[in-house]
Design an enzyme around this catalytic site. Structure first.
Site, PDB file in Angstrom:
ATOM      1  N   LYS A 107       0.891  -1.258   0.152  1.00  0.00           N
ATOM      2  CA  LYS A 107      -0.017   0.076  -0.163  1.00  0.00           C
ATOM      3  C   LYS A 107       0.675   1.121  -0.341  1.00  0.00           C
ATOM      4  O   LYS A 107       0.260   2.518  -0.634  1.00  0.00           O
ATOM      5  CB  LYS A 107      -0.936   0.017   0.866  1.00  0.00           C
ATOM      6  CG  LYS A 107      -2.552  -0.658   0.523  1.00  0.00           C
ATOM      7  CD  LYS A 107      -2.739  -0.679   2.968  1.00  0.00           C
ATOM      8  CE  LYS A 107      -4.314  -1.437   1.701  1.00  0.00           C
ATOM      9  NZ  LYS A 107      -5.365  -1.112   3.413  1.00  0.00           N
ATOM     10  N   ASP A 129     -10.607   3.489   1.881  1.00  0.00           N
ATOM     11  CA  ASP A 129     -10.470   3.072   3.387  1.00  0.00           C
ATOM     12  C   ASP A 129     -11.052   3.914   3.797  1.00  0.00           C
ATOM     13  O   ASP A 129     -12.053   3.765   4.624  1.00  0.00           O
ATOM     14  CB  ASP A 129      -8.644   3.145   3.915  1.00  0.00           C
ATOM     15  CG  ASP A 129      -8.648   0.890   3.638  1.00  0.00           C
ATOM     16  OD1 ASP A 129      -9.720   0.424   3.471  1.00  0.00           O
ATOM     17  OD2 ASP A 129      -7.540   1.328   3.504  1.00  0.00           O
TER      18      ASP A 129
HETATM   19  P1  NAP Z   1      -1.583  -1.872  11.307  1.00  0.00           P
HETATM   20  O1  NAP Z   1      -1.262  -1.055  10.620  1.00  0.00           O
HETATM   21  O2  NAP Z   1      -0.969  -3.573  11.732  1.00  0.00           O
HETATM   22  O3  NAP Z   1      -1.790  -1.582  12.643  1.00  0.00           O
HETATM   23  C1  NAP Z   1      -2.184  -2.882  14.270  1.00  0.00           C
HETATM   24  C2  NAP Z   1      -2.889  -1.305  15.172  1.00  0.00           C
HETATM   25  O4  NAP Z   1      -3.288  -2.616  15.989  1.00  0.00           O
HETATM   26  C3  NAP Z   1      -1.937  -0.375  16.117  1.00  0.00           C
HETATM   27  O5  NAP Z   1      -2.641   0.724  16.461  1.00  0.00           O
HETATM   28  C4  NAP Z   1      -1.746  -1.596  16.880  1.00  0.00           C
HETATM   29  O6  NAP Z   1      -0.753  -0.577  18.156  1.00  0.00           O
HETATM   30  C5  NAP Z   1      -2.939  -2.107  17.753  1.00  0.00           C
HETATM   31  N1  NAP Z   1      -1.983  -3.443  17.991  1.00  0.00           N
HETATM   32  C6  NAP Z   1      -2.109  -3.964  18.040  1.00  0.00           C
HETATM   33  N2  NAP Z   1      -1.596  -5.978  18.756  1.00  0.00           N
HETATM   34  C7  NAP Z   1      -2.716  -4.700  20.208  1.00  0.00           C
HETATM   35  C8  NAP Z   1      -2.289  -5.156  21.401  1.00  0.00           C
HETATM   36  N3  NAP Z   1      -2.800  -6.388  21.202  1.00  0.00           N
HETATM   37  N4  NAP Z   1      -2.805  -4.284  22.233  1.00  0.00           N
HETATM   38  C9  NAP Z   1      -3.537  -2.939  21.471  1.00  0.00           C
HETATM   39  N5  NAP Z   1      -3.609  -2.599  20.645  1.00  0.00           N
HETATM   40  C10 NAP Z   1      -3.103  -3.311  19.971  1.00  0.00           C
HETATM   41  O7  NAP Z   1      -2.565  -3.037  10.851  1.00  0.00           O
HETATM   42  P2  NAP Z   1      -4.024  -2.102  10.322  1.00  0.00           P
HETATM   43  O8  NAP Z   1      -3.868  -2.343   8.372  1.00  0.00           O
HETATM   44  O9  NAP Z   1      -4.254  -0.529  10.316  1.00  0.00           O
HETATM   45  O10 NAP Z   1      -5.282  -2.906  10.264  1.00  0.00           O
HETATM   46  C11 NAP Z   1      -5.740  -3.077  11.916  1.00  0.00           C
HETATM   47  C12 NAP Z   1      -6.933  -3.715  11.911  1.00  0.00           C
HETATM   48  O11 NAP Z   1      -7.751  -3.651  10.983  1.00  0.00           O
HETATM   49  C13 NAP Z   1      -6.666  -5.124  11.654  1.00  0.00           C
HETATM   50  O12 NAP Z   1      -7.134  -6.035  12.175  1.00  0.00           O
HETATM   51  C14 NAP Z   1      -7.343  -5.490  10.141  1.00  0.00           C
HETATM   52  O13 NAP Z   1      -8.183  -6.828   9.485  1.00  0.00           O
HETATM   53  C15 NAP Z   1      -8.574  -4.275  10.018  1.00  0.00           C
HETATM   54  N6  NAP Z   1      -9.227  -3.860   8.853  1.00  0.00           N
HETATM   55  C16 NAP Z   1     -10.660  -3.147   8.821  1.00  0.00           C
HETATM   56  C17 NAP Z   1     -11.012  -3.303   7.543  1.00  0.00           C
HETATM   57  C18 NAP Z   1     -12.271  -3.187   6.913  1.00  0.00           C
HETATM   58  O14 NAP Z   1     -12.651  -2.434   5.956  1.00  0.00           O
HETATM   59  N7  NAP Z   1     -13.389  -3.803   7.824  1.00  0.00           N
HETATM   60  C19 NAP Z   1     -10.014  -2.472   6.611  1.00  0.00           C
HETATM   61  C20 NAP Z   1      -8.332  -2.084   7.297  1.00  0.00           C
HETATM   62  C21 NAP Z   1      -8.462  -2.708   8.301  1.00  0.00           C
HETATM   63  P3  NAP Z   1       0.877  -0.478  18.331  1.00  0.00           P
HETATM   64  O15 NAP Z   1       1.149   0.710  17.099  1.00  0.00           O
HETATM   65  O16 NAP Z   1       1.083  -0.115  19.867  1.00  0.00           O
HETATM   66  O17 NAP Z   1       1.848  -1.418  17.686  1.00  0.00           O
END
Ligand code: NAP
Length: 431
Positions: free
Chosen positions: A226, A262
């Site tokens: 991305k 998004d």
């Molecule tokens: P990412 O860039 O890897 O970010 C992950 C986030 O989760 C960070 O803020 C991280 O905090 C936090 N995190 C991870 N483990 C944690 C824990 N144990 N306790 C507290 N915070 C934690 O991922 P992303 O791409 O933003 O995606 C995040 C979620 O959104 C995923 O579940 C993904 O499947 C979902 N999503 C959904 C859609 C949709 O269309 N519904 C679209 C995109 C993503 P730190 O910064 O402290 O590591």
């Protein structure tokens, strides 16, 4: 990218392949011909002397060779789908087109070719009927496009293939993406000559070159490309520029523009459930999804607080988008004063479905809770929000609206939301 024609003997693979190759200025590769050349024998001789197993071995060797080629039209043998490794290889850099026809038509087109050994039946008709029944599900599974050749000339079929608009998803991994099902169902519902395929690659530069040389109409971009994709595009729309990430590419006559749908998807999902004007929003998370959502929210009149496990990342994101406040999860009690809570972390996602990012004591009846985690559909956070009397928004709604925005960018048509929603719910396990 190759165009790979599959289907029963008599479905028109060679006739259509010749015209298509000429129309597109590509080489036609006939796999059966290569097998005959390699063996130095005709197909009936190979089968009579060594059996079908030897023929399939030769076919696998030829498949491995032709899949290294690019920009060709490949007419396969009718049984190529029997081996799933062959199909996997052909699909890696190929658009698979299944040509269909009725048994009568197949029989008519083959004629009395006594030289070809029967596979299953005692008569040619019986042979075709049994073989077709066995292979039908395999063809169906392999096909990106299905074309009924009944009553059509090879020229007309070739024209349909040449005019098909191709979109794809680029990622690594990408096999479990729901996007191909969603987009293909939407194209079918609107009767559009479009198809959506999977492009599994770790090489984003090569994937973009592929889009350009093959004139693909558009692409969805997912992990890990991305951000790295930006430098290969011709234009970036301002929203994607601000976020610094692209999840959609549109090819307008060779000019590739990057978008990010998004944030739009998340906003639409939320606005279906609640008004945003003047609301206090707590957004948990500071990753890629949180960034897209925060940037979209700040176009509205909301008071935005960003909380994240790593507090410094929350502050960095808040500065970037102009959020009112930011902190680590120590300040999670702020949820008690909020109107809207958005979880944009991975917490609660399968397999760790017993986890939640917010203790239930802070949830309340005035709160709208949007959990962008969509697997499972109802996360622990959403269950507890419901129990606390709050309003809930499922994560799949963001997926729905971001895909709808992509669909409109690719086709110029408003997306059939109900079709996309039912495809999504089915793919996520019903309910
Ligand atoms: P990412 O860039 O890897 O970010 C992950 C986030 O989760 C960070 O803020 C991280 O905090 C936090 N995190 C991870 N483990 C944690 C824990 N144990 N306790 C507290 N915070 C934690 O991922 P992303 O791409 O933003 O995606 C995040 C979620 O959104 C995923 O579940 C993904 O499947 C979902 N999503 C959904 C859609 C949709 O269309 N519904 C679209 C995109 C993503 P730190 O910064 O402290 O590591």
């Amino acid at each position: 990218m190759n165009i790979v024609l599959i289907g029963m003997r008599g479905s028109g693979k060679t006739a259509v392949g010749k015209i298509l190759a000429q129309r597109l200025g590509r080489e036609l590769i006939e796999m059966d011909e290569l097998i005959v050349q390699k063996a130095g024998k005709s197909i009936p001789e190979i089968v009579a002397q060594h059996g079908w197993e030897k023929f399939r071995d030769l076919e696998a060797e030829i498949t491995a060779g032709v899949t290294k080629r690019d920009n060709t039209v490949i007419a396969t043998g009718g049984g190529v789908v029997v081996s799933s490794p062959n199909i996997t290889k052909l699909k890696q850099n190929g658009l698979v087109v299944w040509l269909t026809a009725s048994v009568d038509t197949l029989l008519n087109r083959i004629g009395d070719d006594e030289s070809r050994p029967l596979l299953k039946g005692k008569t040619r008709r019986e042979d075709i009927e049994i073989t077709l029944a066995e292979r039908q599900p395999l063809y169906q599974k392999a096909a990106d496009i299905t074309i009924d050749t009944e009553g059509k000339t090879p020229e007309a079929v070739a024209e349909t293939i040449a005019k098909t608009e191709i979109c794809c998803i680029i990622g690594d991994p990408v096999e479990h993406s729901l996007s191909p099902s969603i987009h293909n169902a939407a194209y079918k519902a609107l009767g559009l000559n479009y198809t959506y395929i999977t492009l599994h690659t770790s090489d984003i530069e090569q994937a973009i070159a592929n889009i350009r040389t093959n004139g693909l109409r558009g692409a969805s971009v997912t992990t890990p490309h991305k951000v790295s994709v930006l430098k290969y595009l011709d234009q970036i729309d301002p929203t994607a520029q601000k976020i610094g990430a692209v999840n959609t590419i549109v090819n307008d006559n060779g000019v590739l523009t990057g978008y990010n749908t998004d944030g739009i998807g998340a906003l639409k999902a939320l606005e279906e459930a609640t008004d945003l004007d003047g609301k206090k929003v707590v957004l948990i998370g500071a990753g890629g999804a949180a960034l897209a959502i925060a940037a979209a929210l700040k176009k509205k009149k909301v008071n935005l607080v960003i909380l994240n496990r790593t507090g410094a990342k929350a502050k960095e994101l808040a500065t970037k988008v102009g959020a009112e406040n930011a902190a680590s999860l120590d300040k999670i009690s702020l949820v008690a004063e909020a109107d809207i809570l958005i979880n944009a972390t991975t917490v609660g996602m399968t397999p760790k479905t017993a986890e939640t990012p917010v203790p239930q004591e802070f949830l309340h009846p005035r709160l709208t809770v949007f959990d962008i985690v969509y697997n499972p559909k109802e996360t622990r956070l959403l269950q507890e929000a419901r129990e606390s009397g709050g309003n809930i928004v499922y994560g799949y709604k963001m997926l729905l609206h971001q895909a709808a925005a992509q669909f409109q960018l690719f086709t110029g048509h408003p997306a059939p939301l109900k079709v996309i929603e039912s495809t999504l719910i089915k793919a996520l396990g019903g309910g």
